[in-house]
Design a protein around this motif. Structure first.
Motif, PDB file in Angstrom:
ATOM      1  N   ARG A 107       0.849  -1.256   0.016  1.00  0.00           N
ATOM      2  CA  ARG A 107      -0.081  -0.056  -0.028  1.00  0.00           C
ATOM      3  C   ARG A 107       1.076   1.311  -0.032  1.00  0.00           C
ATOM      4  NH1 ARG A 107      -4.814  -2.825   2.092  1.00  0.00           N
ATOM      5  NH2 ARG A 107      -5.040  -4.426   0.495  1.00  0.00           N
ATOM      6  N   GLY A 108       2.094   1.186   0.035  1.00  0.00           N
ATOM      7  CA  GLY A 108       2.950   2.223  -0.245  1.00  0.00           C
ATOM      8  C   GLY A 108       3.914   2.708   0.902  1.00  0.00           C
ATOM      9  N   VAL A 109       3.719   2.070   2.148  1.00  0.00           N
ATOM     10  CA  VAL A 109       4.423   2.264   3.100  1.00  0.00           C
ATOM     11  C   VAL A 109       5.887   1.499   3.065  1.00  0.00           C
ATOM     12  CG1 VAL A 109       4.554   2.051   5.603  1.00  0.00           C
ATOM     13  CG2 VAL A 109       2.560   2.679   4.513  1.00  0.00           C
ATOM     14  N   THR A 110       7.060   2.236   2.839  1.00  0.00           N
ATOM     15  CA  THR A 110       7.930   1.503   2.550  1.00  0.00           C
ATOM     16  C   THR A 110       9.023   1.526   3.724  1.00  0.00           C
ATOM     17  OG1 THR A 110       9.002   3.649   1.652  1.00  0.00           O
ATOM     18  CG2 THR A 110       8.046   2.007  -0.028  1.00  0.00           C
ATOM     19  N   SER A 111       8.728   2.436   4.737  1.00  0.00           N
ATOM     20  CA  SER A 111       9.527   2.354   6.166  1.00  0.00           C
ATOM     21  C   SER A 111       8.447   2.308   7.268  1.00  0.00           C
ATOM     22  CB  SER A 111      10.305   3.318   6.200  1.00  0.00           C
ATOM     23  OG  SER A 111      11.390   3.143   5.206  1.00  0.00           O
ATOM     24  N   LEU A 112       8.568   1.590   8.323  1.00  0.00           N
ATOM     25  CA  LEU A 112       7.698   1.754   9.588  1.00  0.00           C
ATOM     26  C   LEU A 112       8.789   1.633  10.661  1.00  0.00           C
ATOM     27  CD1 LEU A 112       7.189  -1.072  10.856  1.00  0.00           C
ATOM     28  CD2 LEU A 112       5.926  -1.746   8.893  1.00  0.00           C
ATOM     29  N   ARG A 113       8.028   2.496  11.700  1.00  0.00           N
ATOM     30  CA  ARG A 113       8.466   2.581  13.016  1.00  0.00           C
ATOM     31  C   ARG A 113       7.812   1.853  13.776  1.00  0.00           C
ATOM     32  NH1 ARG A 113       7.576   6.389  16.913  1.00  0.00           N
ATOM     33  NH2 ARG A 113       8.975   6.500  18.777  1.00  0.00           N
ATOM     34  N   ALA A 114       8.211   0.916  14.694  1.00  0.00           N
ATOM     35  CA  ALA A 114       7.599   0.255  15.721  1.00  0.00           C
ATOM     36  C   ALA A 114       7.869   0.739  17.297  1.00  0.00           C
ATOM     37  CB  ALA A 114       7.605  -1.092  15.885  1.00  0.00           C
ATOM     38  N   PRO A 115       7.039   1.479  17.917  1.00  0.00           N
ATOM     39  CA  PRO A 115       7.688   2.489  19.093  1.00  0.00           C
ATOM     40  C   PRO A 115       7.787   1.570  20.212  1.00  0.00           C
ATOM     41  CG  PRO A 115       5.620   3.249  18.664  1.00  0.00           C
ATOM     42  CD  PRO A 115       5.938   2.307  17.356  1.00  0.00           C
ATOM     43  N   GLY A 116       7.178   0.445  20.136  1.00  0.00           N
ATOM     44  CA  GLY A 116       7.219  -0.553  21.552  1.00  0.00           C
ATOM     45  C   GLY A 116       6.784  -1.997  21.152  1.00  0.00           C
ATOM     46  N   GLN A 117       7.874  -2.727  20.817  1.00  0.00           N
ATOM     47  CA  GLN A 117       7.875  -4.132  20.510  1.00  0.00           C
ATOM     48  C   GLN A 117       8.997  -4.774  20.468  1.00  0.00           C
ATOM     49  OE1 GLN A 117       4.479  -5.815  19.295  1.00  0.00           O
ATOM     50  NE2 GLN A 117       5.856  -7.137  20.468  1.00  0.00           N
ATOM     51  N   TRP A 118       9.221  -5.980  20.954  1.00  0.00           N
ATOM     52  CA  TRP A 118      10.414  -6.626  20.972  1.00  0.00           C
ATOM     53  C   TRP A 118      10.801  -6.982  19.774  1.00  0.00           C
ATOM     54  CZ3 TRP A 118      12.589  -6.507  25.583  1.00  0.00           C
ATOM     55  CH2 TRP A 118      11.767  -6.478  26.626  1.00  0.00           C
ATOM     56  N   VAL A 119      11.970  -6.828  19.413  1.00  0.00           N
ATOM     57  CA  VAL A 119      12.272  -7.292  18.017  1.00  0.00           C
ATOM     58  C   VAL A 119      12.003  -8.389  17.545  1.00  0.00           C
ATOM     59  CG1 VAL A 119      14.585  -7.313  16.587  1.00  0.00           C
ATOM     60  CG2 VAL A 119      14.384  -5.480  18.075  1.00  0.00           C
ATOM     61  N   GLU A 120      12.367  -9.442  18.223  1.00  0.00           N
ATOM     62  CA  GLU A 120      11.764 -10.944  18.030  1.00  0.00           C
ATOM     63  C   GLU A 120      10.413 -10.999  17.478  1.00  0.00           C
ATOM     64  OE1 GLU A 120      15.320 -10.723  20.684  1.00  0.00           O
ATOM     65  OE2 GLU A 120      13.387 -10.120  20.804  1.00  0.00           O
ATOM     66  N   ALA A 121       9.417 -10.115  17.909  1.00  0.00           N
ATOM     67  CA  ALA A 121       8.124 -10.240  17.584  1.00  0.00           C
ATOM     68  C   ALA A 121       7.847  -9.969  15.854  1.00  0.00           C
ATOM     69  CB  ALA A 121       7.323  -9.127  18.329  1.00  0.00           C
ATOM     70  N   TYR A 122       8.869  -9.589  15.249  1.00  0.00           N
ATOM     71  CA  TYR A 122       8.759  -9.371  13.801  1.00  0.00           C
ATOM     72  C   TYR A 122       9.509 -10.376  13.043  1.00  0.00           C
ATOM     73  CZ  TYR A 122       6.770  -4.744  14.129  1.00  0.00           C
ATOM     74  OH  TYR A 122       5.992  -3.928  14.132  1.00  0.00           O
ATOM     75  N   ASP A 123      10.183 -11.442  13.698  1.00  0.00           N
ATOM     76  CA  ASP A 123      10.678 -12.702  13.170  1.00  0.00           C
ATOM     77  C   ASP A 123       9.767 -13.324  12.049  1.00  0.00           C
ATOM     78  OD1 ASP A 123      12.991 -12.227  14.641  1.00  0.00           O
ATOM     79  OD2 ASP A 123      12.748 -13.786  15.743  1.00  0.00           O
ATOM     80  N   ALA A 124       8.572 -13.692  12.344  1.00  0.00           N
ATOM     81  CA  ALA A 124       7.682 -14.299  11.411  1.00  0.00           C
ATOM     82  C   ALA A 124       7.210 -13.455  10.137  1.00  0.00           C
ATOM     83  CB  ALA A 124       6.555 -14.898  12.136  1.00  0.00           C
ATOM     84  N   ALA A 125       7.200 -12.062  10.515  1.00  0.00           N
ATOM     85  CA  ALA A 125       6.611 -11.120   9.726  1.00  0.00           C
ATOM     86  C   ALA A 125       7.863 -10.951   8.614  1.00  0.00           C
ATOM     87  CB  ALA A 125       6.346  -9.799  10.146  1.00  0.00           C
ATOM     88  N   ARG A 126       9.064 -11.074   8.999  1.00  0.00           N
ATOM     89  CA  ARG A 126      10.175 -10.816   7.938  1.00  0.00           C
ATOM     90  C   ARG A 126      10.399 -12.255   6.905  1.00  0.00           C
ATOM     91  NH1 ARG A 126      14.700  -9.394  12.103  1.00  0.00           N
ATOM     92  NH2 ARG A 126      16.316  -9.507  10.114  1.00  0.00           N
ATOM     93  N   LYS A 127       9.556 -13.246   7.257  1.00  0.00           N
ATOM     94  CA  LYS A 127       9.637 -14.290   6.305  1.00  0.00           C
ATOM     95  C   LYS A 127       8.581 -14.427   5.494  1.00  0.00           C
ATOM     96  CE  LYS A 127      11.889 -17.108  10.065  1.00  0.00           C
ATOM     97  NZ  LYS A 127      11.865 -18.155  11.113  1.00  0.00           N
ATOM     98  N   LEU A 128       7.603 -13.517   5.575  1.00  0.00           N
ATOM     99  CA  LEU A 128       6.494 -13.708   4.576  1.00  0.00           C
ATOM    100  C   LEU A 128       6.591 -12.763   3.547  1.00  0.00           C
ATOM    101  CD1 LEU A 128       3.596 -13.555   7.299  1.00  0.00           C
ATOM    102  CD2 LEU A 128       4.706 -15.535   6.142  1.00  0.00           C
ATOM    103  N   GLY A 129       7.792 -12.590   2.927  1.00  0.00           N
ATOM    104  CA  GLY A 129       7.961 -11.809   1.608  1.00  0.00           C
ATOM    105  C   GLY A 129       8.505 -10.671   1.896  1.00  0.00           C
ATOM    106  N   PRO A 130       8.638  -9.530   0.882  1.00  0.00           N
ATOM    107  CA  PRO A 130       9.016  -8.075   1.098  1.00  0.00           C
ATOM    108  C   PRO A 130       8.624  -7.479   2.182  1.00  0.00           C
ATOM    109  CG  PRO A 130       9.054  -8.790  -1.112  1.00  0.00           C
ATOM    110  CD  PRO A 130       8.259  -9.868  -0.403  1.00  0.00           C
ATOM    111  N   VAL A 131       9.058  -6.923   3.158  1.00  0.00           N
ATOM    112  CA  VAL A 131       8.333  -6.260   3.975  1.00  0.00           C
ATOM    113  C   VAL A 131       9.048  -4.705   3.964  1.00  0.00           C
ATOM    114  CG1 VAL A 131       7.818  -7.857   5.433  1.00  0.00           C
ATOM    115  CG2 VAL A 131       9.914  -6.834   5.834  1.00  0.00           C
TER     116      VAL A 131
END
Length: 299
Positions: A107-131
Motif C-alpha cells: 500500500r506504499g509504506v516503505t518504512s515503518l517505526r514500531a515504538p514499542g515491540q520486542w524485535v523478535e516479534a517481527y521474526d515471522a513477519a520478515r519471512k512472509l515476503g518483502p516487508v
C-alpha cells in the motif's frame, strides 16, 4: 518566526533498519516518464516529470524537458500518475498480525517505526515476503499502571499522536458519547497543528497499524484522510508522511524525498493526491530500494 530557532532545533540521531533490504542490479536503470512529481519537500509539484533510478538510488528527478532518459532504461509510462517518496509510518504496532507489514508495503509504506515491540516479534513477519524497512525501538515505555506489562518498561510518564486508531464518531455502532467527544477533541487538536507547523513545529504521520474505521492494511491512508479533514492541506500531510517522518528518524539524508543520491523508495499513485488525498488508496506500483514490489492486491 520559527520556534525553536534553527540553531536550537534537535538533531535526531540516525536510526537503522534491522532488516537487510534486497538490492537490484547496480547497472539497471528505471525511468518513470510523464508522472506528476511530488518530491516530499513541499514545493510545487512538477507536471510531466521524469524520475530516473539506477541501482538502488535516484539519479535524476525533474521536468521532462530538462531530464534525460538513459539509453536502455526500463521506461515506465507515468501519464495520469503521481510519483511520491515511499511513505514512512512513524507509529506502527504489529499486534500479532504477521502479514500486516508486507500488506503495508504493497500500500506504499516503505518504512515503518514500531515504538514499542520486542524485535523478535517481527521474526515471522520478515519471512512472509518483502516487508518495509523496519525501524524497531524495543519494548513500550509505559506508566506505573502498565497497560501491557508483558511488553512494556515502566517509566514515570508516557504519551502517544493517532486519529484513525480512536476514530469513533457519534452514531457509529458501539461508540459511546465519551469516545465520540474524545475523538472530536483530538480532531481539533490536530487542526491546531497547521499554525503550529508554520511556527516550526514538526508534524508526522503514524497509523498505529490498525484503526476501527479502516479495513485491514488501510490505517495509514485513513490517518492521512483524517489529518486533511482536521484542517491540514494534502501537501502538508504528504510532507509529514515522508520527509518529516524521515527527519524524526534521522534518516532524511537517504530517505523521505525524491532527490538525486537518495535511496529509491517510491510509490506511484493513480490520480492526484494533492487534489484529493483519497487518491493515496489507488496505489499503482511500489519501489523499495530500486526494486519493484509485487503488485498490490486485495486481501
Amino acid at each position: 518566526m520559527q520556534w525553536p530557532p534553527p540553531e536550537e532545533q534537535p538533531n535526531f540521531p540516525s536510526a537503522r533498519e534491522i532488516n537487510a533490504i534486497a538490492r537490484p542490479d547496480a547497472a539497471h536503470s528505471v525511468a518513470i516518464v510523464g508522472a506528476t512529481l511530488v518530491d516530499g519537500r513541499g514545493g510545487p509539484p512538477v507536471r510531466d516529470a521524469v524520475v530516473v533510478v539506477r541501482g538502488d538510488r535516484v539519479v535524476a528527478a525533474g521536468a521532462r524537458a530538462a531530464t534525460d532518459v538513459p539509453a536502455g532504461a526500463e521506461v515506465v509510462p507515468g501519464a495520469g500518475l503521481s510519483v511520491l517518496p515511499g511513505l514512512i509510518d512513524a507509529h506502527f504496532h504489529l499486534d500479532g498480525d504477521d502479514g500486516l507489514p508486507a500488506l503495508f508495503l504493497q500500500r506504499g509504506v516503505t518504512s515503518l517505526r514500531a515504538p514499542g515491540q520486542w524485535v523478535e516479534a517481527y521474526d515471522a513477519a520478515r519471512k512472509l515476503g518483502p516487508v518495509p524497512r523496519l525501524f524497531l525501538a524495543g519494548p513500550l515505555l509505559d506508566g506505573p499502571a502498565r497497560a501491557r506489562p508483558e511488553s512494556a518498561m515502566r517509566v514515570r510518564g508516557a504519551a502517544a499522536p493517532a486519529l484513525a486508531f480512536v476514530e469513533r464518531r457519534a452514531g457509529n455502532e458501539g461508540a459511546t458519547e465519551a469516545q465520540a467527544l474524545g475523538f472530536e477533541n483530538r480532531m481539533k487538536l490536530a487542526g491546531a497543528a497547521r499554525p503550529a507547523r508554520r511556527a516550526g513545529v514538526r508534524v508526522v504521520v503514524g497509523s498505529h497499524g490498525t484503526a476501527p474505521r479502516a479495513e485491514r492494511g488501510w490505517a495509514y491512508q485513513r490517518e492521512m484522510e483524517l489529518l486533511v479533514e482536521s484542517g491540514l492541506s494534502p501537501m502538508e500531510v504528504l510532507v509529514a508522511g515522508t520527509l518529516e517522518n524521515a527527519r524524526l528518524l534521522g534518516i532524511d539524508d537517504r530517505l523521505g524525498s525524491i532527490q538525486p543520491g537518495k535511496l529509491a523508495d517510491l510509490v506511484l499513485i493513480e490520480g492526484d493526491p494533492l487534489a484529493d488525498i483519497r487518491a493515496m488508496r489507488r496505489v499503482k506500483q511500489v519501489m523499495l530500494n530500486g526494486r519493484w514490489v509485487d503488485a498490490p492486491g486485495g486481501d
